[in-house]
Design an enzyme around this catalytic site. Structure first.
Site, short mmCIF file in Angstrom:
data_model
loop_
_atom_site.label_atom_id
_atom_site.label_comp_id
_atom_site.label_asym_id
_atom_site.label_seq_id
_atom_site.Cartn_x
_atom_site.Cartn_y
_atom_site.Cartn_z
N ARG A 1 -0.76 14.40 13.14
CA ARG A 1 0.23 14.06 11.67
C ARG A 1 0.54 15.41 11.07
O ARG A 1 0.36 15.73 9.99
CB ARG A 1 -0.28 13.00 10.98
CG ARG A 1 -0.58 11.57 11.97
CD ARG A 1 -1.39 10.61 11.01
NE ARG A 1 -0.40 9.84 10.30
CZ ARG A 1 -0.81 9.18 9.28
NH1 ARG A 1 -1.94 8.78 9.35
NH2 ARG A 1 0.09 8.62 8.62
N ASP B 1 3.62 0.48 12.38
CA ASP B 1 2.35 -0.32 11.69
C ASP B 1 2.12 -1.64 12.01
O ASP B 1 0.93 -2.19 11.80
CB ASP B 1 2.43 -0.08 9.98
CG ASP B 1 2.37 1.41 9.71
OD1 ASP B 1 1.75 2.17 10.30
OD2 ASP B 1 2.83 1.74 8.64
N LYS C 1 0.92 -1.25 0.00
CA LYS C 1 0.06 -0.09 -0.03
C LYS C 1 0.89 1.16 -0.09
O LYS C 1 0.48 2.10 -0.79
CB LYS C 1 -0.92 -0.04 1.24
CG LYS C 1 -1.76 1.17 1.56
CD LYS C 1 -2.38 1.47 2.78
CE LYS C 1 -1.70 1.59 4.10
NZ LYS C 1 -1.77 3.32 4.31
N ASN C 2 1.82 1.11 0.97
CA ASN C 2 2.77 2.58 1.00
C ASN C 2 3.54 2.87 -0.14
O ASN C 2 3.90 3.96 -0.30
CB ASN C 2 3.18 2.79 2.46
CG ASN C 2 2.10 2.87 3.48
OD1 ASN C 2 1.18 3.30 3.26
ND2 ASN C 2 2.82 2.51 4.84
N ARG D 1 -9.33 -0.02 3.69
CA ARG D 1 -8.25 0.92 3.10
C ARG D 1 -7.02 0.54 2.57
O ARG D 1 -6.23 0.88 1.75
CB ARG D 1 -7.94 1.80 4.14
CG ARG D 1 -8.54 3.50 4.18
CD ARG D 1 -8.15 4.15 5.16
NE ARG D 1 -9.07 5.35 4.91
CZ ARG D 1 -9.41 6.32 6.00
NH1 ARG D 1 -8.62 6.09 7.23
NH2 ARG D 1 -10.21 7.11 6.08
N CYS E 1 -6.28 8.31 8.26
CA CYS E 1 -6.01 7.61 9.54
C CYS E 1 -5.70 8.55 10.67
O CYS E 1 -4.74 9.14 10.43
CB CYS E 1 -5.50 6.36 9.59
SG CYS E 1 -6.08 5.11 9.09
N1 EPU Z 1 6.34 14.07 11.49
C1 EPU Z 1 6.77 15.25 11.90
N2 EPU Z 1 6.58 16.52 10.71
C2 EPU Z 1 6.31 15.83 9.60
C3 EPU Z 1 6.20 14.52 9.30
C4 EPU Z 1 6.01 13.49 10.38
O1 EPU Z 1 6.91 15.66 12.92
O2 EPU Z 1 6.52 16.89 8.56
C5 EPU Z 1 6.65 12.94 12.68
C6 EPU Z 1 5.11 12.44 12.94
O3 EPU Z 1 4.45 13.09 13.63
C7 EPU Z 1 5.61 10.99 13.40
C8 EPU Z 1 7.03 10.61 12.63
O4 EPU Z 1 7.52 12.09 12.05
O5 EPU Z 1 5.85 11.21 14.72
C9 EPU Z 1 7.24 9.97 11.54
O6 EPU Z 1 5.80 10.13 10.57
P1 EPU Z 1 6.16 9.75 9.02
O7 EPU Z 1 5.99 11.09 8.35
O8 EPU Z 1 7.14 9.03 8.85
O9 EPU Z 1 4.76 9.16 8.73
P2 EPU Z 1 3.81 9.38 7.51
O10 EPU Z 1 4.51 9.47 6.20
O11 EPU Z 1 2.91 10.09 7.69
C10 EPU Z 1 4.08 6.36 7.05
C11 EPU Z 1 2.80 5.68 6.53
C12 EPU Z 1 2.31 5.38 7.90
C13 EPU Z 1 3.36 4.85 8.77
C14 EPU Z 1 4.34 5.87 9.01
C15 EPU Z 1 5.68 5.60 9.95
C16 EPU Z 1 2.40 5.97 4.35
C17 EPU Z 1 1.29 6.45 3.39
N3 EPU Z 1 1.96 6.06 5.58
O12 EPU Z 1 3.17 7.82 7.37
O13 EPU Z 1 1.44 4.23 7.56
O14 EPU Z 1 2.80 4.56 10.15
O15 EPU Z 1 5.00 6.25 7.83
O16 EPU Z 1 6.33 4.21 9.35
O17 EPU Z 1 3.48 5.66 3.77
C18 EPU Z 1 -0.39 2.65 7.78
O18 EPU Z 1 0.06 1.96 6.66
O19 EPU Z 1 -1.29 2.48 8.57
C19 EPU Z 1 0.35 4.03 8.16
C20 EPU Z 1 -0.30 4.90 9.06
#
Ligand code: EPU
Length: 419
Positions: free
Chosen positions: A121, A306, A22-23, A399, A116
Site C-alpha cells: 500500500r 472492500d 469508518k473511512n 477495527r 491491514c
Molecule cells: N495507490 C498508489 N499510491 C498511493 C496511494 C494508492 O499506488 O500513494 C494505489 C493503491 O496501491 C491501490 C489504489 O491506489 O491500488 C487505491 O488505493 P487508495 O489510496 O484508494 O486506498 P487507501 O486510501 O489506502 C482506502 C480505504 C480502504 C479501501 C481503499 C480502496 C480508508 C481508510 N481506507 O484505502 O479501506 O480498500 O481506499 O477503496 O479509507 C477497509 O475499509 O477495509 C479498507 C481497506
C-alpha cells in the site's frame, strides 16, 4: 485473542442499524486538528480504529469527551506535530495525520502506518501531493517528515496517477488552510471524500467538486468549531446485505444512504436477492438459491474492493460459475480464499480473477481473519455454513465493525465471542 464461534445454517430476520462510516470517521477526526474551537461529531462508530485515533489526538493534547456515538474534540491545546509513533503504527489511516498536521502546524513528523496489510500500500501519491503544495519531504523506512520548502507552503495543482482515496483526503487536509487554490485531478469520488468535504465546509472551508474527479480547495485562514454527523457506513451495510444473501432471511438494514449502495444492490439482485429501497433503509430478502454473476471491483461508483470478500462468499453458494476480478488491490484474494476453501468453497485464482464455482453448501471449520474485510467474509461464511465455524483473529474485524456479534445475534444468528 478473541475468536467468534458461529453455529451456522440459521436465516437472518429483523432489523439492523448501520453505524457511522469508518473511512469517513478516520478522515474527519484528524481534520479536527485544522479547526480552531470545539467540534461535536455524531454518528461516530465505536470501533477500535476510532479509539486509536482518539488516543493519538488525546496524547497530543486534544480534549476529548465521548458519549455513545457522539464525540466532542477540542484541539486548541495541541502543540506537537509529532504524534506517538507506537499508536500511529497500530492503524492504516493514521497517515491522515500527515496532511492534517502539515495544514495545522506547517510541518509534520509521522511514523509510517500499520493496519491491514492485504497488499503493498504505497503512499507515493500522498507525497506527490505534499510536494505540489510546497513541502519538502524526508521519507525514511519508518517515518515521513514534512517541512515547508524554500518557497513556503501554498495551494497547487496535483493530478493523481492512480485514483487514491488516501491521497485525495491527505491533500484536502493539507490544503484547506493554505493560501491560494489547490486543484486535485483524478481525485477519488468515494462517499467518505464527500463527507470529509462537507465536514470541512461546515467548519468554514471552501471545497468544491468533492464526489467528482476534480476537487478544488480555496484556502481559508481559519476553520471554526461546529457540529457534524458522519454518514452511514456503506461497507458495513453491504456486509449485512451480503450476509442475508448468503445465509437467507429477511432483514431491514437501516441508517443507510441507498444511493451509496447502488452497485452492491444491483449485484445482489442479479444473484437473486430481493432488495427494496426506502429513504434511509434497505430491505433485503433471499429465499431461493443464489445465481452466479460477474463482478469487477473499481473505485466508487464501481463495486467496492472492500466488498470483494463478502460477495465471494455469496458466489461460493450460488448456482453456476462466477467471475470476480480485483482491480484495486491485486493480492486481496489471499487474505481469505484459502480459508473459504477449507470450508468447501471452490475458488480458482488466476491473476486478478477468482473463478468461483458455487457449491450446495459450505461446512464449518476453524478459520483465521487476515484483515478486516476478509474477517467479515469468514463470519458470513460461518453464518451460511453447516456446522460450527470458529473465526480467529477477530481483532481485525473489530477495527471496522461496531458490535458485529450483538448486531448479528439480534438478527437470530448463533454467534458468540470467546476471549
Ligand atoms: N495507490 C498508489 N499510491 C498511493 C496511494 C494508492 O499506488 O500513494 C494505489 C493503491 O496501491 C491501490 C489504489 O491506489 O491500488 C487505491 O488505493 P487508495 O489510496 O484508494 O486506498 P487507501 O486510501 O489506502 C482506502 C480505504 C480502504 C479501501 C481503499 C480502496 C480508508 C481508510 N481506507 O484505502 O479501506 O480498500 O481506499 O477503496 O479509507 C477497509 O475499509 O477495509 C479498507 C481497506
Amino acid at each position: 485473542m478473541a475468536r467468534y464461534e458461529i453455529n451456522g445454517g440459521k436465516s437472518l430476520q429483523g432489523t439492523v442499524t448501520v453505524s457511522g462510516a469508518k473511512n469517513a470517521a478516520v478522515a474527519i477526526l484528524p481534520a479536527v486538528l485544522l479547526v480552531s474551537g470545539k467540534c461535536h461529531i455524531e454518528n461516530v462508530p465505536n470501533i477500535s480504529d476510532v479509539h486509536i485515533l482518539l488516543d493519538i489526538l488525546r496524547e497530543m493534547g486534544a480534549e476529548i469527551s465521548l458519549e455513545g456515538s457522539s464525540v466532542t474534540v477540542d484541539c486548541s491545546h495541541v502543540r506537537s506535530s509529532r504524534p506517538d509513533a507506537n499508536l500511529v503504527r497500530k492503524m492504516r489511516a493514521s497517515y491522515y495525520l500527515m496532511g492534517a498536521l502539515l495544514g495545522r502546524c506547517g510541518k509534520a513528523h509521522v511514523a509510517l502506518p500499520g493496519g491491514c496489510n492485504f497488499a503493498s500500500r504505497p503512499i507515493d501519491q500522498h507525497i506527490k501531493g505534499f510536494i505540489a503544495l510546497g513541502a519538502d519531504v524526508d521519507e525514511s523506512d519508518d517515518y515521513v517528515a514534512l517541512e515547508p520548502g524554500e518557497n513556503g507552503l501554498q495551494g497547487g495543482r496535483v493530478s493523481l496517477d492512480v485514483v487514491s482515496v488516501g491521497a485525495t483526503v491527505n491533500i484536502m487536509l493539507a490544503a484547506t488552510l493554505l493560501p491560494g487554490q489547490t486543484v486535485i485531478e483524478n481525485a477519488a469520488k468515494e462517499p467518505h471524500i464527500v463527507d470529509l468535504a462537507n465536514f470541512l465546509n461546515t467548519m468554514g472551508a471552501r471545497i468544491s467538486g468533492a464526489g467528482t474527479d476534480t476537487v478544488k480547495i480555496r484556502g481559508v485562514k481559519e476553520l471554526h468549531g461546529g457540529s457534524y454527523a458522519i454518514i452511514p457506513d456503506q461497507i458495513e451495510a453491504g456486509t449485512y446485505m451480503a450476509a442475508v444473501a448468503a445465509a437467507g432471511g429477511n432483514v431491514l438494514v437501516q441508517n443507510v444512504i441507498p444511493k451509496h449502495m447502488e452497485c452492491i444492490t444491483s449485484k445482489l439482485q442479479e444473484m437473486g436477492a430481493k432488495v427494496t429501497n426506502y429513504d434511509d433503509a434497505i430491505r433485503i430478502q433471499r429465499a431461493g438459491k443464489l445465481r452466479c454473476t460477474t463482478v469487477k471491483t473499481r473505485p466508487y461508483p464501481g463495486f467496492p474492493t472492500d466488498m470483494q470478500a463478502q460477495i465471494c462468499v455469496c458466489m461460493s453458494l450460488a448456482s453456476g460459475v462466477s467471475r470476480l476480478t480485483e482491480s484495486v488491490y491485486e493480492t486481496r484474494f489471499f487474505g481469505y480464499c484459502t480459508e473459504l476453501q477449507s470450508m468447501g468453497a471452490d475458488i480458482l485464482i488466476t491473476g486478478k480473477t477468482a473463478i468461483v464455482t458455487g457449491r450446495e453448501k459450505l461446512t464449518g471449520a476453524v478459520v483465521s481473519a487476515h484483515d478486516l474485510r476478509a474477517g467479515a467474509a469468514l463470519v458470513i461464511a460461518g453464518l451460511a455454513a453447516e456446522g460450527t465455524t470458529i473465526v480467529e483473529n477477530t481483532h481485525f474485524i473489530e477495527r471496522g465493525y461496531e458490535s458485529i456479534v450483538e448486531k448479528l445475534s439480534a438478527l437470530g444468528a448463533d454467534i458468540r465471542r470467546i476471549e
